[in-house]
Design a protein around this motif. Structure first.
Motif, PDB file in Angstrom:
ATOM      1  N   HIS A 371     -22.379   2.312  30.989  1.00 21.21           N
ATOM      2  CA  HIS A 371     -21.974   1.301  31.762  1.00 21.21           C
ATOM      3  C   HIS A 371     -20.845   1.463  32.995  1.00 21.21           C
ATOM      4  CE1 HIS A 371     -17.740   0.729  30.202  1.00 21.21           C
ATOM      5  NE2 HIS A 371     -18.563   1.327  28.900  1.00 21.21           N
ATOM      6  N   GLY A 372     -21.453   1.340  34.012  1.00 17.61           N
ATOM      7  CA  GLY A 372     -20.855   1.549  35.363  1.00 17.61           C
ATOM      8  C   GLY A 372     -21.298   1.953  36.065  1.00 17.61           C
ATOM      9  N   ASP A 373     -20.549   2.640  36.984  1.00 17.77           N
ATOM     10  CA  ASP A 373     -20.835   3.640  38.267  1.00 17.77           C
ATOM     11  C   ASP A 373     -20.293   4.941  37.695  1.00 17.77           C
ATOM     12  OD1 ASP A 373     -21.792   5.029  40.226  1.00 17.77           O
ATOM     13  OD2 ASP A 373     -19.544   3.545  41.806  1.00 17.77           O
ATOM     14  N   ALA A 378     -12.803   4.610  37.617  1.00 17.37           N
ATOM     15  CA  ALA A 378     -11.741   3.423  36.474  1.00 17.37           C
ATOM     16  C   ALA A 378     -13.146   3.404  35.240  1.00 17.37           C
ATOM     17  CB  ALA A 378     -11.900   2.353  37.350  1.00 17.37           C
ATOM     18  N   ASN A 379     -13.609   4.537  35.038  1.00 20.25           N
ATOM     19  CA  ASN A 379     -14.830   4.136  33.909  1.00 20.25           C
ATOM     20  C   ASN A 379     -13.956   4.754  33.067  1.00 20.25           C
ATOM     21  OD1 ASN A 379     -17.402   3.374  35.246  1.00 20.25           O
ATOM     22  ND2 ASN A 379     -17.931   5.049  36.365  1.00 20.25           N
ATOM     23  N   ILE A 380     -12.543   5.347  33.217  1.00 19.28           N
ATOM     24  CA  ILE A 380     -12.206   5.653  32.053  1.00 19.28           C
ATOM     25  C   ILE A 380     -12.163   4.906  30.954  1.00 19.28           C
ATOM     26  CG2 ILE A 380     -10.590   7.562  31.128  1.00 19.28           C
ATOM     27  CD1 ILE A 380     -10.164   8.512  33.889  1.00 19.28           C
ATOM     28  N   VAL A 381     -13.015   5.598  29.522  1.00 17.99           N
ATOM     29  CA  VAL A 381     -11.919   4.829  28.242  1.00 17.99           C
ATOM     30  C   VAL A 381     -10.888   5.481  27.544  1.00 17.99           C
ATOM     31  CG1 VAL A 381     -13.245   3.739  26.049  1.00 17.99           C
ATOM     32  CG2 VAL A 381     -15.040   4.159  27.789  1.00 17.99           C
ATOM     33  N   SER A 575     -14.323   9.894  30.200  1.00 19.69           N
ATOM     34  CA  SER A 575     -13.985   9.394  31.331  1.00 19.69           C
ATOM     35  C   SER A 575     -14.670   8.724  32.215  1.00 19.69           C
ATOM     36  CB  SER A 575     -12.672  11.046  31.981  1.00 19.69           C
ATOM     37  OG  SER A 575     -13.250  11.732  31.867  1.00 19.69           O
ATOM     38  N   GLN A 576     -15.778   9.509  32.332  1.00 19.25           N
ATOM     39  CA  GLN A 576     -17.124   9.003  32.563  1.00 19.25           C
ATOM     40  C   GLN A 576     -17.791   8.114  32.369  1.00 19.25           C
ATOM     41  OE1 GLN A 576     -20.620  11.886  32.580  1.00 19.25           O
ATOM     42  NE2 GLN A 576     -21.252  11.376  34.263  1.00 19.25           N
ATOM     43  N   GLY A 577     -17.418   7.298  31.511  1.00 24.58           N
ATOM     44  CA  GLY A 577     -17.514   5.909  31.017  1.00 24.58           C
ATOM     45  C   GLY A 577     -18.993   6.226  29.873  1.00 24.58           C
ATOM     46  N   THR A 578     -19.049   6.890  29.277  1.00 26.08           N
ATOM     47  CA  THR A 578     -19.837   7.746  28.543  1.00 26.08           C
ATOM     48  C   THR A 578     -19.905   7.005  26.692  1.00 26.08           C
ATOM     49  OG1 THR A 578     -21.823   9.052  29.684  1.00 26.08           O
ATOM     50  CG2 THR A 578     -22.192   9.215  27.759  1.00 26.08           C
TER      51      THR A 578
END
Length: 586
Positions: A371-373, A378-381, A575-578
């Motif tokens: 999800h996200g760009d 800012a995609n860091i979970v 940190s890529q949002g995956t």
């Protein structure tokens, strides 16, 4: 008598000769002290005079004893190199500023002789006897042959004595070392003998347990064969098979083991000598081939597990010895009444470690959520957590949003981007999440501003805020025994050092279950460790779908991990949002 007066003084008793001697000694000591006090000023005066003389022999430029003294036309002496170097820059005397050139310099032979004598006296004061003798011989001191022979004899004796002392010292040091080494090796030998005794006892225990398992299997196979020879029992087999829907009865390997097939359409199976039908023969062949393939698969798994044991043999050896020694010490303090005879607690503990460690070797991807760009930082979970019933999970990070997903939808639906069932916005970046262990719809978060917030997932609103921290709050967790209480702060506990992952500058995820530790890495990999083994048991690397991004792939890291309760399934995010659902597999 008449006009004269006389007086009689006090009578003084006679003093023994010994006391008289002591008085004389004391008087002599006082005289020596007085003489020393009188000599001290004289000695000080001599020392001051010598010091003054030494100062007169110092070069005014380098403030060292003059070397190769030269006199100027104005009457001052300097080191030749010092005054020549000075005149290269200035044309005056360093002492009186009189005009001076190199042509006005003259050797000071008298001062050079005095300096040589002063140097000899200085060496005589500070040099060792050997240095003085060496200097005297160099300067041509005349010595007779007899004196040289005596001197050489003394030197040879001194040399022999020194060698003897050095040899004795070396032997003493060597002996002390060997004694220490022997004591150390004896201790290691005793420990090794004790360990060998433990291993011998455990081998016997495992062999006995193995024989018991074989006997149990043989008894079961005997019962099955007896059941096959009983005609009344054979008549009841079709009804049994019909209830189970047909299939293969259990088959065990053995010299005379048999596999019996049943069909849901059979109504009567008589134990006669008729030849089986063609369909039955095909079914028996298929069943035998399935069993053979199962045996081959099982054999391959055993080989793979043995390879994992040999790959981590050193760590497993340390784990076994640690548990075995610990159990022995505990058994010496108290009787182990509840343990089985010949099977120690330490061996049982290690058997649990060995079976759980060799059970899995890899992580299999069950589902993946993006999800996200992909290009947005800012995609860091930073945190990912299951709820009380493992039905929902929430994510949070630097995007300032808490997203709640349904786990079954992520796993079962093929969509790459499942929609969250709830989403809450925050004022600051988030560092950690924790679901309430009692109230299903409550979740707590900690952020970079030090604020801890309790959220209601149903209403998407905050229930309570705690501003107790002055700086960043890294972690938060609800109490498992008192659901109305939570704790926040920093992680400051000690653990075993696990090596394999990389963690130098970024926060990486960490989660534990009953047997394993899951840990993220700055190499965009997730590692799984068994708690008793320092090397990873399995790992998985996240890939990047961005084309030509090999150089940037190293900048991603695993930022959050979470275990599903009592399950080999975990949630991981980078940190890529995956986000990936991973499962430990053989």
């Amino acid at each position: 008598m008449g006009g004269e007066s006389s007086s009689i003084g006090a009578l003084v008793p006679t003093v023994k000769s010994e006391l008289g001697c002591n008085d004389n000694a004391a008087a002599g000591q006082r005289e020596q002290e007085q003489e020393q006090e009188q000599q001290q000023p004289e000695a000080m005066a001599v020392e001051e005079e010598v010091a003054m003389t030494d100062r007169d022999m110092l070069c005014p430029i380098c403030m060292q004893l003059i070397k190769d003294a030269f006199l100027t036309s104005c009457g001052h002496s300097f080191c030749y190199m010092c005054i020549v170097t000075h005149l290269q820059n200035k044309s005056d005397c360093p002492c009186c500023s009189h005009f001076l050139t190199p042509n006005h310099l003259y050797p000071n032979f008298l001062l050079n002789k005095l300096l040589m004598k002063a140097s000899a006296c200085q060496m005589a004061k500070t040099a060792t006897p050997a240095e003085q003798l060496h200097k005297a011989l160099q300067q041509g001191y005349e010595v007779s042959v007899k004196e040289l022979d005596s001197l050489l004899s003394l030197l040879a004796e001194k040399k022999r004595t020194l060698k003897q002392q050095e040899a004795e010292t070396n032997m003493q040091i060597m002996l002390d070392f060997l004694h220490c080494l022997r004591n150390q090796k004896l201790g290691e030998l005793n420990e090794l003998q004790t360990d060998l005794q433990y291993i011998k006892e455990d081998i016997n225990s495992v062999e006995r347990r193995r024989i018991e398992l074989y006997r149990s299997r043989d008894r079961y196979l005997t019962n099955v064969r007896m059941l096959g020879d009983d005609p009344h029992a054979k008549l009841s087999w079709p009804s049994l098979i019909e209830k189970r829907g047909g299939g293969v009865l259990p088959c065990f390997p053995g010299p005379q083991s048999q596999c019996h097939m049943g069909s849901s359409t059979s109504h009567n199976w008589k134990a006669d000598e008729k030849t089986p039908s063609g369909s039955q023969i095909i079914q028996i062949k298929d069943a035998n081939s399935d069993l053979d393939s199962q045996q081959l698969t099982q054999s391959g798994l055993v080989v793979a597990r043995k390879k994992r044991v040999h790959a981590q043999f050193n760590d497993l050896q340390d784990c076994y010895m640690q548990r075995r020694r610990s159990s022995t010490r505990q058994s010496q303090k108290k009787d182990e009444r509840d343990r089985r005879e010949g099977y120690s607690t330490g061996l049982e503990d290690f058997q649990t470690v060995l079976s759980t460690f060799t059970r899995y070797s890899r992580l299999r991807v069950v589902a993946e959520l993006r999800h996200g760009d992909l290009f947005h930082s800012a995609n860091i979970v930073s945190s990912i957590e299951f709820d009380r019933d493992d039905e929902l999970f929430a994510t949070a990070g630097v995007s300032r949003r808490i997203k709640v997903f349904e786990f079954s939808s992520v796993v079962n639906e093929p969509a790459d981007v499942p929609c969250p069932i709830a989403e809450m916005s925050t004022r600051s970046k988030l560092s950690c999440l924790s679901w309430n262990k009692y109230t299903k719809n409550h979740i707590a978060s900690s952020d970079y501003e030090g604020i801890v917030t309790v959220w209601d997932v149903t209403t998407h609103q905050s229930v309570m805020e705690y501003e107790e921290h002055e700086k960043r709050a890294w972690s938060v967790d609800f109490s498992r025994t008192e659901p109305s209480m939570l704790v926040s702060g920093s992680d400051d506990c000690k653990l075993r050092t696990f090596k394999g992952h990389t963690n130098e500058k970024n926060f990486v995820g960490l989660a534990v279950n009953s047997e394993y530790i899951a840990c993220g890495s700055e190499t965009n990999e997730v590692f799984v460790y068994h708690k008793a083994i320092s090397k990873p048991a399995a790992w998985h690397k996240f890939g990047s779908d961005v084309q030509d991004a090999d150089e940037d792939a190293g900048s991603y890291f695993i930022s959050a991990v979470c275990w599903k309760s009592d399950s080999p399934t975990m949630l991981t995010a980078n940190s890529q949002g995956t986000i990936k659902v991973l499962l430990l597999a053989e």
